[in-house]
Design a protein around this motif. Sequence first.
Motif, PDB file in Angstrom:
ATOM      1  N   ARG A  20     -21.997 -16.197 -57.600  1.00 14.43           N
ATOM      2  CA  ARG A  20     -20.815 -16.114 -58.463  1.00 14.43           C
ATOM      3  C   ARG A  20     -20.318 -17.505 -58.851  1.00 14.43           C
ATOM      4  O   ARG A  20     -19.910 -17.726 -59.998  1.00 14.43           O
ATOM      5  N   MET A  21     -20.361 -18.444 -57.918  1.00 14.66           N
ATOM      6  CA  MET A  21     -19.936 -19.810 -58.237  1.00 14.66           C
ATOM      7  C   MET A  21     -20.904 -20.471 -59.214  1.00 14.66           C
ATOM      8  O   MET A  21     -20.495 -21.244 -60.077  1.00 14.66           O
ATOM      9  N   PHE A  22     -22.177 -20.188 -59.077  1.00 12.61           N
ATOM     10  CA  PHE A  22     -23.163 -20.721 -60.020  1.00 12.61           C
ATOM     11  C   PHE A  22     -22.920 -20.192 -61.430  1.00 12.61           C
ATOM     12  O   PHE A  22     -23.014 -20.938 -62.417  1.00 12.61           O
ATOM     13  N   ALA A  71     -14.669 -26.520 -57.046  1.00 16.28           N
ATOM     14  CA  ALA A  71     -14.183 -26.401 -58.420  1.00 16.28           C
ATOM     15  C   ALA A  71     -14.612 -25.067 -59.030  1.00 16.28           C
ATOM     16  O   ALA A  71     -13.809 -24.383 -59.679  1.00 16.28           O
ATOM     17  N   ALA A  72     -15.878 -24.695 -58.812  1.00 17.68           N
ATOM     18  CA  ALA A  72     -16.364 -23.430 -59.371  1.00 17.68           C
ATOM     19  C   ALA A  72     -15.634 -22.241 -58.769  1.00 17.68           C
ATOM     20  O   ALA A  72     -15.326 -21.265 -59.473  1.00 17.68           O
ATOM     21  N   ALA A  73     -15.337 -22.312 -57.472  1.00 18.43           N
ATOM     22  CA  ALA A  73     -14.608 -21.220 -56.820  1.00 18.43           C
ATOM     23  C   ALA A  73     -13.215 -21.051 -57.405  1.00 18.43           C
ATOM     24  O   ALA A  73     -12.658 -19.949 -57.396  1.00 18.43           O
ATOM     25  N   ARG A  74     -12.659 -22.134 -57.935  1.00 24.54           N
ATOM     26  CA  ARG A  74     -11.323 -22.082 -58.552  1.00 24.54           C
ATOM     27  C   ARG A  74     -11.403 -21.831 -60.048  1.00 24.54           C
ATOM     28  O   ARG A  74     -10.383 -21.875 -60.741  1.00 24.54           O
ATOM     29  N   ALA A 241     -24.003 -23.736 -53.463  1.00 27.37           N
ATOM     30  CA  ALA A 241     -22.685 -23.108 -53.512  1.00 27.37           C
ATOM     31  C   ALA A 241     -22.464 -22.186 -52.319  1.00 27.37           C
ATOM     32  O   ALA A 241     -21.333 -22.057 -51.823  1.00 27.37           O
ATOM     33  N   SER A 242     -23.532 -21.558 -51.829  1.00 24.85           N
ATOM     34  CA  SER A 242     -23.379 -20.666 -50.678  1.00 24.85           C
ATOM     35  C   SER A 242     -23.020 -21.442 -49.412  1.00 24.85           C
ATOM     36  O   SER A 242     -22.379 -20.901 -48.509  1.00 24.85           O
ATOM     37  N   PHE A 243     -23.422 -22.717 -49.328  1.00 24.51           N
ATOM     38  CA  PHE A 243     -23.007 -23.535 -48.186  1.00 24.51           C
ATOM     39  C   PHE A 243     -21.476 -23.645 -48.150  1.00 24.51           C
ATOM     40  O   PHE A 243     -20.862 -23.589 -47.082  1.00 24.51           O
ATOM     41  N   TYR A 244     -20.898 -23.824 -49.340  1.00 23.19           N
ATOM     42  CA  TYR A 244     -19.433 -23.905 -49.411  1.00 23.19           C
ATOM     43  C   TYR A 244     -18.805 -22.572 -49.007  1.00 23.19           C
ATOM     44  O   TYR A 244     -17.759 -22.546 -48.345  1.00 23.19           O
ATOM     45  N   ALA A 245     -19.436 -21.469 -49.412  1.00 31.24           N
ATOM     46  CA  ALA A 245     -18.907 -20.153 -49.048  1.00 31.24           C
ATOM     47  C   ALA A 245     -18.877 -19.990 -47.532  1.00 31.24           C
ATOM     48  O   ALA A 245     -17.924 -19.432 -46.972  1.00 31.24           O
TER      49      ALA A 245
END
Length: 260
Positions: A20-22, A71-74, A241-245
């Motif tokens: 989703r973030m990608f 940033a992508a999550a926001r 991005a999944s690392f951030y999740a």
Amino acid sequence: MNARQVSTARGARWLAEGWRMFRVAPLGWFALVFAYWLAMTVMSLVPVVGIGVASVLVPAFSVGFMAASRAAARGQPVELAMLVAGFRERLAAQLVLGGVYLACLALVIGGSMLADEGMLARWLVTGRGPAQEEAADAGFYGALAAATLLYAPVMAMFWFAPLLVAWHAMPPVQALFYSFFASLMNWRAFFTYGATVALVMFVLPTLALLVMVFASGGTLRLAPMALVLPLALIMLPTLFASFYASYRDVFGAAPAPEEG
């Protein structure tokens, strides 16, 4: 700060959240991944010290990918300048982490040399793999398995450590300690995460290739890399991005970066 223990199923959700973030900014993610690949490749080409320097900079670059993920999550744009965010947030401590990471890699590769007389090490350094018969005779695959097992605790130590240093002002040793035990505490979620990544990256493409071959009556001549390369282009930013999740799940929401 305290690490949380999350459910086993959350590991699979990390990859979904990374996807989703990608999707928020695919072009921005492609630019980041390409710039990172180019930078690491150029550094690795420098004789003698190149690979070492590239390894030392891995933690700082990883913070850049986490800044892009935040940033992508926001719902914000993913910009190329985010790649060097880790060089602006406690760089000295990030370089200490990088030095420890390089030392750990040396120990892992040194351990693998006991099984194959350095064949795996030469492959990692030069990029030239052994022939299949030579690899089997020299214990190459056993060395690869040994290196994988030895690298597992290293991965656990560094999974969260760069962010704990950059965003939570932890000293490097404390960050490595917290990261290792947070990963160990959530080993079930990480096992699910690894299984999900393996399913998406390897099992499903292989099945898709087999289905296409059988559907064509055996006339289709499609190299596996024809599926792997496009998938890798999508999966690499998704994995970052999944690392951030996983960090957001285990340690909570990221604090705002400090000014200056």
